[in-house]
Design an enzyme around this catalytic site. Sequence first.
Site, mmCIF file in Angstrom:
data_model
loop_
_atom_site.group_PDB
_atom_site.id
_atom_site.type_symbol
_atom_site.label_atom_id
_atom_site.label_comp_id
_atom_site.label_asym_id
_atom_site.label_seq_id
_atom_site.Cartn_x
_atom_site.Cartn_y
_atom_site.Cartn_z
ATOM 1 N N LYS A 175 99.437 23.137 27.695
ATOM 2 C CA LYS A 175 99.689 21.717 27.456
ATOM 3 C C LYS A 175 100.148 21.568 26.007
ATOM 4 O O LYS A 175 99.343 21.597 25.078
ATOM 5 C CB LYS A 175 98.430 20.877 27.675
ATOM 6 N N GLU B 72 91.669 15.828 5.745
ATOM 7 C CA GLU B 72 93.020 16.368 5.922
ATOM 8 C C GLU B 72 94.028 15.227 6.028
ATOM 9 O O GLU B 72 93.839 14.300 6.807
ATOM 10 C CB GLU B 72 93.060 17.200 7.210
ATOM 11 N N CYS C 221 98.517 23.692 8.789
ATOM 12 C CA CYS C 221 97.049 23.711 8.715
ATOM 13 C C CYS C 221 96.581 24.358 7.421
ATOM 14 O O CYS C 221 95.519 24.026 6.911
ATOM 15 C CB CYS C 221 96.473 24.437 9.916
ATOM 16 N N GLU D 149 91.180 26.653 16.798
ATOM 17 C CA GLU D 149 91.836 26.739 15.484
ATOM 18 C C GLU D 149 92.089 25.311 15.028
ATOM 19 O O GLU D 149 92.860 24.596 15.676
ATOM 20 C CB GLU D 149 93.155 27.497 15.596
#
Length: 427
Positions: free
Chosen positions: A174, A384, A283, A249
Amino acid sequence: MRSYQNLIGGEWVSAQSGQTFTNLNPADTREAVAQYPQGGRADALAAIAAAQTAFPGWAAQTSVARGRVLSKAAQLVEARKPELAELLTREEGKTLAEATGEVQRTADIFRFFGGLSYVLGGQTIPHDLPSQLLYTRREPLGVVALITPWNFPIAIPAWKMAPALVTGNAVIIKPASQAPALTCELAKILAEAGLPKGVLNVVIGNGREVGGELAANPGVVALSFTGSYSVGSQIYQQLAPRMARAQMEMGGKNPTIVLADADLDLAARLVAIAGFGLTGQACTATSRVIVEQSVAEAFAAKLIEKARALIVGNGLKHGVTMGPAVSQAQLEGNLNYVQIAQQEGASLLCGGERLTDGDLAHGYFMQPTVLGNVKPTARIACEEVFGPVIGIIPVAGFEEAIAVANSVDVGLSASLVTRDFKKAMLY
Ligand code: NAD
């Protein structure tokens, strides 16, 4: 405009709801890039059933036979590199140079796992009793689900698909709705390379519905996720009760520490690449720089110079060095964080604004941004952002720098710029 469908049991099909959505080019929203099915729970269930049907045949092949498919796919990706890179830039926004590197990496990943198929054995282990043979063998698990983010829309699907496939699993992927085109192209390439029908299924659609079903369904025995911390932790909780294998992750708040003895030109160059490269949408992007007070001003001046030298624009244009945010929501989030940072006492040293001159008005562009005097506890120092926004946190010395670097919940990568090898190797 391109048009893609879901891939279920080797057939490209519409979503069972019949609904679709369209992705626009984030660098120029006048361009519609592709139309997609808005898949839901029913499509996820159909994909799980198709993968279950295809699994035994694929698992029965030797790993070397499976590896041949990946090696062939590597060749096909490489042959289509310019076209795939251009599509990636059109849909996700990163510069053509960045996209080309990502496509090359994808070919390398397939080639690596194709080669690895020759050594996918097990181990023999000494036993403490005589006449015993103790050994392990790698066995396929079954139906494996992959849920991927938009920021590396071809490399991340590849680095999840390739190990799952070479070890004999049937896969449902997905991709993130912001950039699914490259996953569909990979599926076409793998089919051309000889992957049997149903071994790889693609379901595009709502994260909560499609991803939620893949996480909750007992037919899925392992799930590999890359994305935000909030979604990842939710999925992990769905997998844990049935002890499904999980790979998570997630995001980060990556520090670069700059000590007073550092080469400040090198430090500014490294931070600019790590923080503004890929529009900060990585990331592992540096988003906070922890600098010894005595050199904070000099370092900031050099970083500002680097930020101002960046050429922001459509990543397809020659000379452009930083593309747009992937979406309006991402852009608004970035700009919002700049406001919050200032409300919490940071000083805006450069950037901070949306760019709207000429053609830029049609895209989600902003200036590379540097904030100074950031407090370690401010939101901009702990959460973040996922955009081209770097905060400078001044500290008194090395020990404090390490303490600040370790003070957030979501550490992922970290860097240190110093000439002192002893300090570099301490932690
Ligand atoms: P996201 O968490 O919003 O979405 C990731 C995927 O999860 C998408 O496919 C999405 O549709 C799906 N999803 C959303 N809600 C879901 C739900 N309730 N159940 C199941 N699936 C759901 O992340 P994103 O915005 O696509 O990507 C950016 C994030 O990914 C950043 O936090 C970044 O740090 C992280 N990331 C991490 C790595 C790494 O290797 N650690 C690499 C790249 C990106």
